[in-house]
Write an enzyme that holds these catalytic residues in place. Structure first.
Site, PDB file in Angstrom:
ATOM      1  N   VAL A  79      -5.006 -21.743   7.266  1.00 48.89           N
ATOM      2  CA  VAL A  79      -5.584 -22.423   8.966  1.00 48.89           C
ATOM      3  C   VAL A  79      -4.397 -22.658   9.484  1.00 48.89           C
ATOM      4  CG1 VAL A  79      -7.169 -24.539   9.641  1.00 48.89           C
ATOM      5  CG2 VAL A  79      -8.215 -22.994   7.114  1.00 48.89           C
TER       6      VAL A  79
ATOM      7  N   LYS B 242     -12.013 -20.527   9.462  1.00 50.21           N
ATOM      8  CA  LYS B 242     -11.595 -21.750   9.131  1.00 50.21           C
ATOM      9  C   LYS B 242     -11.904 -22.574   9.291  1.00 50.21           C
ATOM     10  CE  LYS B 242      -7.340 -18.897  11.565  1.00 50.21           C
ATOM     11  NZ  LYS B 242      -7.244 -18.417  12.867  1.00 50.21           N
TER      12      LYS B 242
ATOM     13  N   GLU C 136      -1.945 -23.182   2.354  1.00 49.03           N
ATOM     14  CA  GLU C 136      -2.234 -23.498   3.597  1.00 49.03           C
ATOM     15  C   GLU C 136      -2.039 -23.078   4.775  1.00 49.03           C
ATOM     16  OE1 GLU C 136      -1.089 -27.547   4.385  1.00 49.03           O
ATOM     17  OE2 GLU C 136      -1.882 -26.577   6.014  1.00 49.03           O
TER      18      GLU C 136
ATOM     19  N   GLY D  32       0.714  -8.750  22.978  1.00 42.96           N
ATOM     20  CA  GLY D  32       1.446  -8.799  21.610  1.00 42.96           C
ATOM     21  C   GLY D  32       0.439 -10.115  20.869  1.00 42.96           C
TER      22      GLY D  32
ATOM     23  N   GLY E 252       1.624 -15.407  13.549  1.00 42.27           N
ATOM     24  CA  GLY E 252       2.914 -15.082  13.410  1.00 42.27           C
ATOM     25  C   GLY E 252       3.413 -15.333  12.146  1.00 42.27           C
TER      26      GLY E 252
ATOM     27  N   ARG F 185       0.094  -1.081  -0.155  1.00 38.86           N
ATOM     28  CA  ARG F 185      -0.090   0.005   0.022  1.00 38.86           C
ATOM     29  C   ARG F 185       0.593   0.992   0.073  1.00 38.86           C
ATOM     30  NH1 ARG F 185      -4.168  -0.289   4.849  1.00 38.86           N
ATOM     31  NH2 ARG F 185      -2.307  -1.041   5.343  1.00 38.86           N
TER      32      ARG F 185
ATOM     33  N   GLU G 139      -4.836  -8.637  18.563  1.00 40.00           N
ATOM     34  CA  GLU G 139      -4.881  -6.837  17.670  1.00 40.00           C
ATOM     35  C   GLU G 139      -6.059  -6.037  18.494  1.00 40.00           C
ATOM     36  OE1 GLU G 139      -5.688  -7.414  13.909  1.00 40.00           O
ATOM     37  OE2 GLU G 139      -4.838  -9.204  13.849  1.00 40.00           O
TER      38      GLU G 139
ATOM     39  N   GLY H  60      -1.888 -21.500  11.056  1.00 41.91           N
ATOM     40  CA  GLY H  60      -0.113 -21.110  10.266  1.00 41.91           C
ATOM     41  C   GLY H  60       0.523 -21.630   9.383  1.00 41.91           C
TER      42      GLY H  60
HETATM   43  P1  NDP Z   1      -0.128  -7.256   7.178  1.00 39.28           P
HETATM   44  O1  NDP Z   1      -1.344  -6.670   7.880  1.00 39.28           O
HETATM   45  O2  NDP Z   1       0.972  -7.346   9.075  1.00 39.28           O
HETATM   46  O3  NDP Z   1       0.590  -7.375   5.952  1.00 39.28           O
HETATM   47  C1  NDP Z   1      -0.072  -6.647   4.733  1.00 39.28           C
HETATM   48  C2  NDP Z   1      -0.088  -6.224   3.537  1.00 39.28           C
HETATM   49  O4  NDP Z   1      -0.486  -6.169   2.937  1.00 39.28           O
HETATM   50  C3  NDP Z   1       1.241  -4.737   4.666  1.00 39.28           C
HETATM   51  O5  NDP Z   1       2.387  -5.211   2.990  1.00 39.28           O
HETATM   52  C4  NDP Z   1       0.856  -3.561   3.276  1.00 39.28           C
HETATM   53  O6  NDP Z   1       1.193  -2.814   2.080  1.00 39.28           O
HETATM   54  C5  NDP Z   1      -0.427  -4.533   2.198  1.00 39.28           C
HETATM   55  N1  NDP Z   1      -1.540  -4.026   1.521  1.00 39.28           N
HETATM   56  C6  NDP Z   1      -2.916  -3.641   2.703  1.00 39.28           C
HETATM   57  N2  NDP Z   1      -3.856  -2.883   1.264  1.00 39.28           N
HETATM   58  C7  NDP Z   1      -3.082  -3.168   0.384  1.00 39.28           C
HETATM   59  C8  NDP Z   1      -3.417  -2.935  -1.147  1.00 39.28           C
HETATM   60  N3  NDP Z   1      -4.567  -2.047  -1.191  1.00 39.28           N
HETATM   61  N4  NDP Z   1      -2.760  -2.812  -2.371  1.00 39.28           N
HETATM   62  C9  NDP Z   1      -1.459  -3.736  -2.349  1.00 39.28           C
HETATM   63  N5  NDP Z   1      -0.746  -4.039  -1.222  1.00 39.28           N
HETATM   64  C10 NDP Z   1      -1.726  -3.829   0.306  1.00 39.28           C
HETATM   65  O7  NDP Z   1      -0.631  -8.353   7.358  1.00 39.28           O
HETATM   66  P2  NDP Z   1      -0.136  -9.619   7.554  1.00 39.28           P
HETATM   67  O8  NDP Z   1       1.042 -10.250   7.194  1.00 39.28           O
HETATM   68  O9  NDP Z   1      -0.926 -10.348   8.935  1.00 39.28           O
HETATM   69  O10 NDP Z   1      -1.764 -10.822   6.994  1.00 39.28           O
HETATM   70  C11 NDP Z   1      -1.249 -10.702   5.932  1.00 39.28           C
HETATM   71  C12 NDP Z   1      -2.435 -12.355   5.332  1.00 39.28           C
HETATM   72  O11 NDP Z   1      -2.044 -13.634   5.381  1.00 39.28           O
HETATM   73  C13 NDP Z   1      -4.236 -12.207   6.002  1.00 39.28           C
HETATM   74  O12 NDP Z   1      -4.426 -12.687   4.880  1.00 39.28           O
HETATM   75  C14 NDP Z   1      -4.024 -12.853   6.901  1.00 39.28           C
HETATM   76  O13 NDP Z   1      -4.872 -13.457   7.839  1.00 39.28           O
HETATM   77  C15 NDP Z   1      -3.420 -13.900   6.689  1.00 39.28           C
HETATM   78  N6  NDP Z   1      -2.940 -14.836   7.830  1.00 39.28           N
HETATM   79  C16 NDP Z   1      -2.096 -14.088   8.707  1.00 39.28           C
HETATM   80  C17 NDP Z   1      -1.077 -14.648  10.194  1.00 39.28           C
HETATM   81  C18 NDP Z   1      -0.422 -14.090  10.864  1.00 39.28           C
HETATM   82  O14 NDP Z   1       0.135 -14.479  11.871  1.00 39.28           O
HETATM   83  N7  NDP Z   1      -0.219 -12.177  10.864  1.00 39.28           N
HETATM   84  C19 NDP Z   1      -1.135 -15.919  10.696  1.00 39.28           C
HETATM   85  C20 NDP Z   1      -2.229 -16.757   9.535  1.00 39.28           C
HETATM   86  C21 NDP Z   1      -2.641 -16.047   8.311  1.00 39.28           C
HETATM   87  P3  NDP Z   1       2.538  -1.578   3.558  1.00 39.28           P
HETATM   88  O15 NDP Z   1       3.203  -2.492   3.772  1.00 39.28           O
HETATM   89  O16 NDP Z   1       2.799  -0.732   2.849  1.00 39.28           O
HETATM   90  O17 NDP Z   1       1.478  -1.204   4.912  1.00 39.28           O
HETATM   91  N1  HSE Z   2      -5.285 -13.556  15.129  1.00 38.67           N
HETATM   92  C1  HSE Z   2      -5.428 -15.140  14.364  1.00 38.67           C
HETATM   93  C2  HSE Z   2      -4.798 -15.782  15.863  1.00 38.67           C
HETATM   94  C3  HSE Z   2      -3.943 -15.367  13.124  1.00 38.67           C
HETATM   95  O1  HSE Z   2      -5.325 -15.364  16.942  1.00 38.67           O
HETATM   96  O2  HSE Z   2      -5.008 -17.341  15.560  1.00 38.67           O
HETATM   97  C4  HSE Z   2      -3.973 -15.150  12.195  1.00 38.67           C
HETATM   98  O3  HSE Z   2      -5.145 -16.640  12.047  1.00 38.67           O
END
Ligand code: NDP
Ligand code: HSE
Length: 437
Positions: free
Chosen positions: A130, A203, A127, A185, A305, A42, A188, A132
């Site tokens: 659901v 999930k 994968e 942490g 994570g 973004r 959220e 992680g």
């Molecule tokens: P974050 O919010 O940390 O990162 C999101 C990223 O997407 C950022 O780099 C952001 O850009 C980018 N972004 C957001 N909107 C846009 C857009 N419109 N166009 C282009 N880029 C965009 O998310 P996570 O990494 O935590 O999660 C990502 C995915 O993984 C989600 O689907 C989540 O459900 C899934 N997930 C996450 C887990 C976790 O532990 N975090 C575990 C399992 C699944 P910028 O860096 O510039 O802000």
């Molecule tokens: N928010 C989720 C959890 C992590 O607490 O398990 C991403 O699936």
């Protein structure tokens, strides 16, 4: 193999780091070097620390990146429904393999992605969506395809498991445990998706779809969160040799006409301390699978994570890259069974009910009569000193009743009628009991 990375946040930045650190091994495993061709974010100017990547690769044009002719694989770790759905449909239709961690999108409209993958002859792997790091979807999708899965019971949300484990360990209330989870942490700033069960419901839909060869969406999942779980509930569970977990449960069953159906639900429930899921503490996830021939299987590990989730993403990247090099494609979505999803009222479960009642002759008979009228069989009754019903209503004993298995609608109707009885000061706790007899 040239890869377009959409998203470079918690998960995406770890994908970049692991790809950099393991590039030689990954190339050897795939049979070709793996290269990041572009990263859509973004904010291009965001400080990304010492991420080992050329800053010139960043773009704010995901669609432009996906459409480039040199892209083989699209990795989506942005999240949300739109614009991610549009990007992935575009990539898949164009024959580009997709790896995604986006559980919200898969649970809301997985059909659009599977259809696009079939249309473009491309792979769709997810994968990481659901639990992680835990290898779970591919075992369901591949290893167990020779078997018949009857039930999947999981702890698939780390935040709520941390909160419930803390409540169990310290006797803290929900608000206090949530505060600790936020400080550490785990939770959220807006914890709604986790504590209200939306994350687990997404999930559950993905797991049920794979386990039962049926398209199940988040809207099909009965969902209750953990915000109403009290310290008294946790103490009641302990007194019964149980603990409380937020469970996702997907099970086969028959409807009134004997047709095979599935029920999919997410809610807090008591489980015996002897159940394998009871020992899953902290923010860990675990999924317990019951299959006809394999019997009971348990998958355990870190469900969230950056690095654990990136591990699952990269496993998928290696798989789709190998397929591409071999000119092959993984088996398409398997939804042939197309089972109907049973309403929650027909789900079979047990209830644990605590109520403050008047302590005089006939009270137990009246309470038992309510259960009998709804055809709910009582398994155990315990009477002790009152837990504190409203003053002036003669609430001077506590009854703790555990039922046998009955349809959820009958159990809920029983509780409604109990609440209306004069001899009942208050119903202090109602929890489902799972994983027992
Ligand atoms: P974050 O919010 O940390 O990162 C999101 C990223 O997407 C950022 O780099 C952001 O850009 C980018 N972004 C957001 N909107 C846009 C857009 N419109 N166009 C282009 N880029 C965009 O998310 P996570 O990494 O935590 O999660 C990502 C995915 O993984 C989600 O689907 C989540 O459900 C899934 N997930 C996450 C887990 C976790 O532990 N975090 C575990 C399992 C699944 P910028 O860096 O510039 O802000
Ligand atoms: N928010 C989720 C959890 C992590 O607490 O398990 C991403 O699936």
């Amino acid at each position: 193999m040239r890869l377009a990375l959409l998203g470079c946040g918690t998960v995406g930045s770890e994908v970049v780091r692991l790809l950099h650190e393991q590039s030689a091994d990954l190339a050897a495993r795939i049979g070709a070097p793996l290269e990041i061709a572009g990263i859509a974010v973004r904010r291009v100017g965001r400080d990304r620390g010492d991420l080992p990547v050329d800053p010139a690769l960043f773009t704010t044009d995901p669609l432009g990146l996906i459409k480039r002719d040199d892209i083989d694989v699209v990795v989506e770790v942005v999240g949300g429904i739109e614009p991610a759905r549009g990007w992935l449909v575009e990539a898949l239709r164009a024959g580009k393999s997709v790896v995604t961690a986006n559980k919200a999108l898969l649970a809301e409209d997985g059909a659009a992605l599977h259809d696009a993958a079939a249309e473009g002859g491309a792979d769709l792997y997810y994968e990481a969506s659901v639990a992680g790091a835990i290898p779970l979807l591919r075992p369901l999708r591949d290893s167990l395809h020779g078997d018949r899965i009857n039930r999947v019971t999981g702890i698939v949300n780390g935040t709520t498991n941390f909160i419930l484990s803390a409540m169990d360990a310290t006797g803290a209330g929900f608000a206090e445990a949530l505060e600790e989870a936020t400080e550490l942490g785990y939770a959220e700033a807006d914890p709604t998706a986790d504590v209200e069960g939306f994350d687990a419901a997404a999930k559950a839909a993905i797991l049920a779809s794979l386990a039962f060869h049926t398209r199940v969406t988040a809207a099909d999942v009965h969902r209750e969160g953990i915000t109403e779980v009290t310290a008294a509930d946790v103490a009641s569970a302990r007194a019964m040799g149980c603990t409380i977990k937020l469970l996702c449960i997907a099970a086969r069953g028959a409807d009134a006409e004997g047709r095979e159906t599935v029920s999919v639900r997410v809610h807090p429930a008591m489980i015996p301390l002897t159940h394998p899921l009871a020992s899953v503490g902290d923010a860990f996830n675990a999924v317990f699978v019951e299959a006809e021939a394999a019997g009971q299987l348990m998958f355990y590990g870190r469900g969230a994570g950056g690095a654990p989730t990136a591990s699952a993403v990269l496993g998928d990247v290696v798989a789709v890259a190998r397929n591409r090099l071999a000119g092959a494609r993984a088996a398409s979505e398997s939804a042939y069974a197309d089972l109907a999803v049973r309403p929650m009222g027909e789900a079979l479960t047990r209830y644990h009910i605590s109520l403050d009642v008047a302590d005089r002759p006939g009270v137990l008979e009246a309470v038992a009569g309510v259960f009998a009228r709804h055809e709910v069989s009582i398994a155990t009754v315990r009477q002790g000193p009152a837990g504190g019903g409203p003053a002036g209503r003669g609430s001077d004993a506590e009854l703790v009743i555990v039922t046998h298995v009955a349809p959820d609608a009958a159990l809920a109707a029983t509780v409604r009628e109990l609440r209306g009885l004069d001899i009942v000061g208050s119903v202090t706790s109602v929890l489902r009991v799972e994983g027992g007899q």
